[in-house]
Each structure stands twice: as structure tokens, then as C-alpha cells.
Design a protein around this motif. Structure first.
Motif, mmCIF file in Angstrom:
data_model
loop_
_atom_site.group_PDB
_atom_site.id
_atom_site.type_symbol
_atom_site.label_atom_id
_atom_site.label_comp_id
_atom_site.label_asym_id
_atom_site.label_seq_id
_atom_site.Cartn_x
_atom_site.Cartn_y
_atom_site.Cartn_z
ATOM 1 N N CYS A 1 0.863 -1.176 0.000
ATOM 2 C CA CYS A 1 0.000 0.000 0.000
ATOM 3 C C CYS A 1 0.902 1.229 0.000
ATOM 4 O O CYS A 1 1.910 1.245 0.703
ATOM 5 C CB CYS A 1 -0.835 -0.032 1.277
ATOM 6 N N ILE B 1 0.506 3.779 1.512
ATOM 7 C CA ILE B 1 0.530 4.283 2.893
ATOM 8 C C ILE B 1 0.790 3.090 3.806
ATOM 9 O O ILE B 1 0.036 2.118 3.797
ATOM 10 C CB ILE B 1 -0.790 4.996 3.258
ATOM 11 N N ILE C 1 -3.565 5.844 7.417
ATOM 12 C CA ILE C 1 -4.966 5.447 7.233
ATOM 13 C C ILE C 1 -5.615 5.372 8.606
ATOM 14 O O ILE C 1 -4.952 5.019 9.581
ATOM 15 C CB ILE C 1 -5.017 4.076 6.526
ATOM 16 N N CYS D 1 -9.273 0.741 1.248
ATOM 17 C CA CYS D 1 -8.189 1.528 1.854
ATOM 18 C C CYS D 1 -7.015 1.679 0.882
ATOM 19 O O CYS D 1 -6.382 2.729 0.850
ATOM 20 C CB CYS D 1 -7.722 0.910 3.171
ATOM 21 N N ARG D 2 -6.742 0.633 0.099
ATOM 22 C CA ARG D 2 -5.647 0.784 -0.865
ATOM 23 C C ARG D 2 -6.025 1.792 -1.957
ATOM 24 O O ARG D 2 -5.227 2.639 -2.345
ATOM 25 C CB ARG D 2 -5.265 -0.557 -1.489
ATOM 26 N N ALA E 1 -5.601 5.129 -0.539
ATOM 27 C CA ALA E 1 -4.187 5.504 -0.391
ATOM 28 C C ALA E 1 -3.609 5.899 -1.750
ATOM 29 O O ALA E 1 -2.854 6.873 -1.864
ATOM 30 C CB ALA E 1 -3.407 4.341 0.215
ATOM 31 N N ALA F 1 -7.912 8.537 4.931
ATOM 32 C CA ALA F 1 -6.451 8.661 4.791
ATOM 33 C C ALA F 1 -6.114 10.121 5.098
ATOM 34 O O ALA F 1 -6.828 11.029 4.652
ATOM 35 C CB ALA F 1 -6.010 8.298 3.377
#
Ligand code: G1P
Length: 302
Positions: free
Chosen positions: A3, A5, A128, A145-146, A149, A211
Motif C-alpha cells: 500500500c 501508505i 490510514i 483503503c488501498r 491511499a 487517509a
């Protein structure tokens, strides 16, 4: 896949009073949703998204979360000695590949304050935030979430928020955003925490995944506590937007429903959905559901 982040902060300090008595002596994040505690779905989601370091912001009475993620060699030995290989698989999550840390919010002063406890963990890096009492997607296998990011890095954003439309009579439970445009990613002009149905500027709700650039910490510090003495994260995000920062919304997909486990009705619904979708036991659960539904509709028809 990695990722962009590396760090995630997972607040799990909430008192869970809306789930009493189930949460009297155990954290709400440890309540099971079908076969796993809620917080395990969250950690697995972050690991799948490629996050490497995870900070849990815990509070009083949350030790069960630490015990859950600690490998238990004695239990593994016992299962191996008994030849219970199928049960050993159930402990695979102990090796998620995440570096897990814990810190503690001693006084419950709201989500903004909980995030502030992540400042020395994240340092100058973006991070995150995934709320520990909400699961995204059936089985918790969302890569939102990816996506967030990647958007954060590509668009040099200050904040990226996962959003999802909710029914009008639910807006009072969420942060609600005012956006420009209606694609999958859009600019957020401002947002308001838990507006009344009449005052809500839209039905687009903040969905428990964010994020942030470390700039957020300074703004959280400037937030004035609300009338319950809580520092709202939403207020700090609004300050970013009002100061001309880039606050983006990423719309969750049709298969990325947010399962909120913060109150009884949504906890019950989440449990039923996950149990019905279980790869092994789902068929049996579904036929049981059909039976009880028939019974209730017969009774109600009388
Ligand atoms: C928090 C946030 C709210 C957000 C919600 C779900 O509220 O303050 O803006 O919409 O999570 O992500 P809570 O459910 O903790 O009261």
C-alpha cells in the motif's frame, strides 16, 4: 501488493454503551460477527490492502483485543498434538504480517482525540484510519483503503474519506459531506457531524475509513470540544476543507456495504448477513432463516 501508505491507526477505545449488556466486560470490537470478532476483519482488511504497521488506540477494558492478536504458542501446540489441523487454520490470522502496536486513550474524549494518540506513531508520514467497529463489505474483503491511499498519493490530497449513501432517516448517525460532482472520486467542500434529517446537506455519509496527511494533528488540536466534551474528527476535517486543503471522497462500491456494529439492530443485521454468507455453514444458516421466517409470517398472518 504494498500500500502506498504503510501506517494505519485503528481506534478501539469507544465504550460500546449502545451494546450493553453484551459489552459490559468485553470490548464491542471483540463481539463475534459469525466466526470472527469484528476487529479481526478490520486487521485482515488492512493487511490485505498492504498496510504494514497498525496502531490500536485502546482504552479501559480493551485488553482482550491485545490477547486476541498475540500469537498463542501453547494453544497451537495443543491443537497440533490433538491433530486438529482444521482448527489450526483458524489461528492463521496470528501471522497477518502486520507490525501491531498499542497505545491507550485514558479518557474517552472522542474520535479526534483518539487519532491524536497516533501522532508519534505516524510521525511525518501519511496514515490510514480504520474504525475498529465497522467492517467494509461482506467478509470484510474490501480493498477500499488501498484505493484511497493510491488516490491520496496521486492527487496529493490532505484527506481522503470513504463515503457511502445512506437512507435519509440515517443521516443523523454519521458525518455527512457536501461534495462537488458525483463520480467515484470527488472533492468534498465541507462536512457536518450527525446533522438532523432536515439540516442534512446530502445523504453521503462518512464510512469509517480515512487517509490523512499529518497536517490533521494540528487541526485536531484546534477543535473545540462539543457539548459532550468530545473532540470530533469531522470538525478537524472541515477545517482542512475550509482552509483550501484537498479533501476527497472515494465512493464505496456496491459490494462494499459498511457494516456498522455500533448499535444493536445493525449488529444483529451484520451477524445475520455474515452467517448467511459463510462458505461452510451459510447453506444451513439460510435454510434455518427460511424456516424461522415462515414461522413468523404464519404467526403474523393469524
Ligand atoms: C464516527 C464519525 C462519523 C462517521 C462514523 C462512521 O461516528 O464521527 O463522522 O460517519 O463514525 O464512520 P461514531 O459512529 O463513532 O459515532
Amino acid at each position: 501488493m504494498e500500500c502506498p501508505i504503510a501506517n494505519a491507526v485503528v481506534p478501539v477505545a469507544g465504550l460500546g454503551t449502545r451494546l450493553l449488556p453484551a459489552t459490559k466486560s468485553q470490548p464491542k470490537e471483540m463481539l463475534p460477527v459469525a466466526r470472527k470478532p469484528i476487529v479481526q476483519y478490520v486487521a485482515e482488511e488492512l493487511a490485505r490492502c498492504g498496510v504494514r504497521n497498525l496502531l490500536f488506540v485502546t482504552g479501559r477494558g480493551k485488553a482482550a483485543i491485545e490477547n486476541h492478536f498475540d500469537p498463542d504458542p501453547a494453544l497451537t501446540r495443543t491443537l497440533r498434538a490433538a491433530g486438529k489441523t482444521d482448527l489450526q487454520v483458524a489461528l492463521d490470522f496470528e501471522r497477518l504480517g502486520l507490525n501491531i502496536l498499542y497505545t491507550r486513550q485514558s479518557v474517552p474524549r472522542g474520535l479526534g482525540d483518539a487519532i491524536l494518540h497516533g501522532e508519534s506513531f505516524t510521525g511525518r508520514e501519511p496514515f490510514i484510519v480504520a474504525l475498529g467497529d465497522s467492517v467494509i463489505g461482506l467478509r470484510g474483503d474490501s480493498l477500499a483503503c488501498r484505493r484511497m491511499a493510491e488516490t491520496f498519493v496521486r492527487r496529493r490530497a490532505d484527506v481522503v474519506i470513504a463515503v457511502r449513501e445512506v437512507p435519509r432517516d440515517h443521516v443523523r448517525f454519521y458525518g455527512i459531506v457536501v461534495s462537488d460532482g458525483d463520480g467515484d472520486t470527488f472533492r468534498i467542500r465541507t462536512l457536518v457531524e450527525k446533522p438532523s434529517t432536515q439540516d442534512a446537506p446530502s445523504r453521503l455519509a462518512v464510512a469509517g475509513r480515512y487517509a490523512f496527511s499529518p497536517r490533521i494533528f494540528g487541526l485536531i488540536r484546534e477543535v473545540r470540544p462539543d457539548r459532550r466534551g468530545e473532540i470530533q474528527l469531522t470538525d478537524a476535517i472541515r477545517a482542512v476543507a475550509e482552509q483550501g486543503g484537498t479533501v476527497l471522497g472515494v465512493r464505496l462500491g456496491a459490494d462494499e456495504k459498511r457494516y456498522d456494529v455500533g448499535n444493536m439492530p445493525s449488529y444483529f443485521e451484520t451477524f445475520l448477513d455474515f452467517a448467511a454468507a459463510d462458505p461452510d455453514h451459510g447453506p444451513r444458516v439460510r435454510s434455518h432463516m427460511r424456516r424461522i421466517l415462515r414461522r413468523y409470517s404464519n404467526e403474523e398472518g393469524r
